[in-house]
Design a protein around this motif. Structure first.
Motif, PDB file in Angstrom:
ATOM      1  N   ARG A  40      -4.074   6.491   9.162  1.00 14.98           N
ATOM      2  CA  ARG A  40      -3.018   5.819   8.419  1.00 14.98           C
ATOM      3  C   ARG A  40      -3.452   4.434   7.996  1.00 14.98           C
ATOM      4  NH1 ARG A  40       2.066   5.212  11.675  1.00 14.98           N
ATOM      5  NH2 ARG A  40       3.069   4.883   9.694  1.00 14.98           N
ATOM      6  N   GLU A  58      -0.549  12.234   4.900  1.00 12.32           N
ATOM      7  CA  GLU A  58       0.167  11.022   5.315  1.00 12.32           C
ATOM      8  C   GLU A  58       1.361  11.383   6.192  1.00 12.32           C
ATOM      9  OE1 GLU A  58       0.513   7.185   5.972  1.00 12.32           O
ATOM     10  OE2 GLU A  58      -1.034   7.994   4.636  1.00 12.32           O
ATOM     11  N   THR A  62       1.901  10.159  10.036  1.00 18.20           N
ATOM     12  CA  THR A  62       3.140   9.482  10.433  1.00 18.20           C
ATOM     13  C   THR A  62       3.796  10.187  11.608  1.00 18.20           C
ATOM     14  OG1 THR A  62       3.525   8.700   8.175  1.00 18.20           O
ATOM     15  CG2 THR A  62       5.425   8.747   9.657  1.00 18.20           C
ATOM     16  N   ASP A  66       4.600   8.243  14.830  1.00 15.15           N
ATOM     17  CA  ASP A  66       5.996   7.825  14.973  1.00 15.15           C
ATOM     18  C   ASP A  66       6.977   8.952  15.219  1.00 15.15           C
ATOM     19  OD1 ASP A  66       5.081   5.215  14.323  1.00 15.15           O
ATOM     20  OD2 ASP A  66       5.262   5.668  12.186  1.00 15.15           O
ATOM     21  N   LEU A  71       9.547   9.715   9.879  1.00 10.49           N
ATOM     22  CA  LEU A  71       9.017  10.148   8.589  1.00 10.49           C
ATOM     23  C   LEU A  71      10.065   9.985   7.493  1.00 10.49           C
ATOM     24  CD1 LEU A  71       6.726  11.668   7.001  1.00 10.49           C
ATOM     25  CD2 LEU A  71       7.950  13.776   7.591  1.00 10.49           C
TER      26      LEU A  71
END
Length: 237
Positions: A40, A58, A62, A66, A71
């Motif tokens: 990232r 991506e 993410t 996280d 997202l």
């Protein structure tokens, strides 16, 4: 929940003939290989014409960092430096993006299971290899696996490709068990119920692995082989 993504596939198995049939040859990622998205960054460009792949990568990065709740399409677009128009041309909303992640995951899982079965000789040892391949996929690809089985997607919700891939992954297990039953290696019991039983065991080991409960090198594979050995004593003829 665990059953959400596979409920459709289980029903499909009842409708389909469970018996010997050919599985398409596919190019396979190594059983312990991960589908690794790029690291990232706050913002990066993508190769022209490959925006969909960049968005998926991506999203996976993410989710790994996280979680699924972290997202958002807007944030992903901002990191890649693309317009909302370009973003929504590929994914109408977060649900569509997660469905694409799950579809890719189920497809790769199916390919790895089929490869383990076919390359292993389609016998007892090959069935054990399928279990190891399943856990290996989960440990190598936690973002895919969490989306596939975390209740974030529903194959029944106008996602025919996702439904097909989810059903195909489960069918690979059903077909292997049916073959072993025909060879009198497994008990002559309901094949789908037996497949669910096997799946429950391997899924449990997989979740321990991706949740960091099996930290020692090779611990997940060792536990999987032990669990399969104990499991097979209960379903073998």
């Amino acid at each position: 929940m665990l059953w959400t993504a596979y409920q459709h596939s289980l029903r499909c198995c009842h409708r389909q003939h469970i018996g010997p049939h050919d599985v398409d040859n596919v190019n396979i990622i190594n059983h312990d290989g991960a589908m690794k998205p790029a690291a990232r960054k706050l913002k990066r460009s993508y190769h022209h014409g490959n925006l969909r792949r960049a968005l998926l990568d991506e999203a996976l990065a993410t989710i790994r960092a996280d979680g699924v709740d972290g997202l958002t399409l807007r944030e992903i677009g901002a990191r890649l430096g693309v317009s909302r128009t370009a973003l929504y041309r590929h994914f109408a909303d977060k649900r569509a993006l997660l469905a694409a992640v799950a579809t890719e995951g189920f497809r790769t899982l199916r390919q790895q299971l089929v490869a383990a079965w076919e390359e292993g000789g389609k016998g007892r040892a090959a069935f054990e290899s399928m279990g190891v391949a399943y856990v290996g996929f989960a440990v190598a690809n936690p973002p895919h696996y969490r989306v596939m089985f975390g209740g974030f997607v529903d194959p029944k919700a106008s996602e025919p490709e996702l439904a097909t891939e989810a059903a195909g992954a489960f069918q690979a297990l059903v077909d292997a068990l049916a073959s072993l039953q025909r060879d009198a290696i497994m008990r002559d019991e309901d094949t789908v119920t037996m497949a669910r039983f096997v799946w429950a065991v391997v899924h449990g080991v997989a979740m321990l692995g991706i949740d960091g409960q099996l930290r020692e090198p090779g611990a997940a594979e060792r536990l999987m082989r032990y669990a399969l050995d104990r499991l097979l004593t209960g379903i073998e003829s």
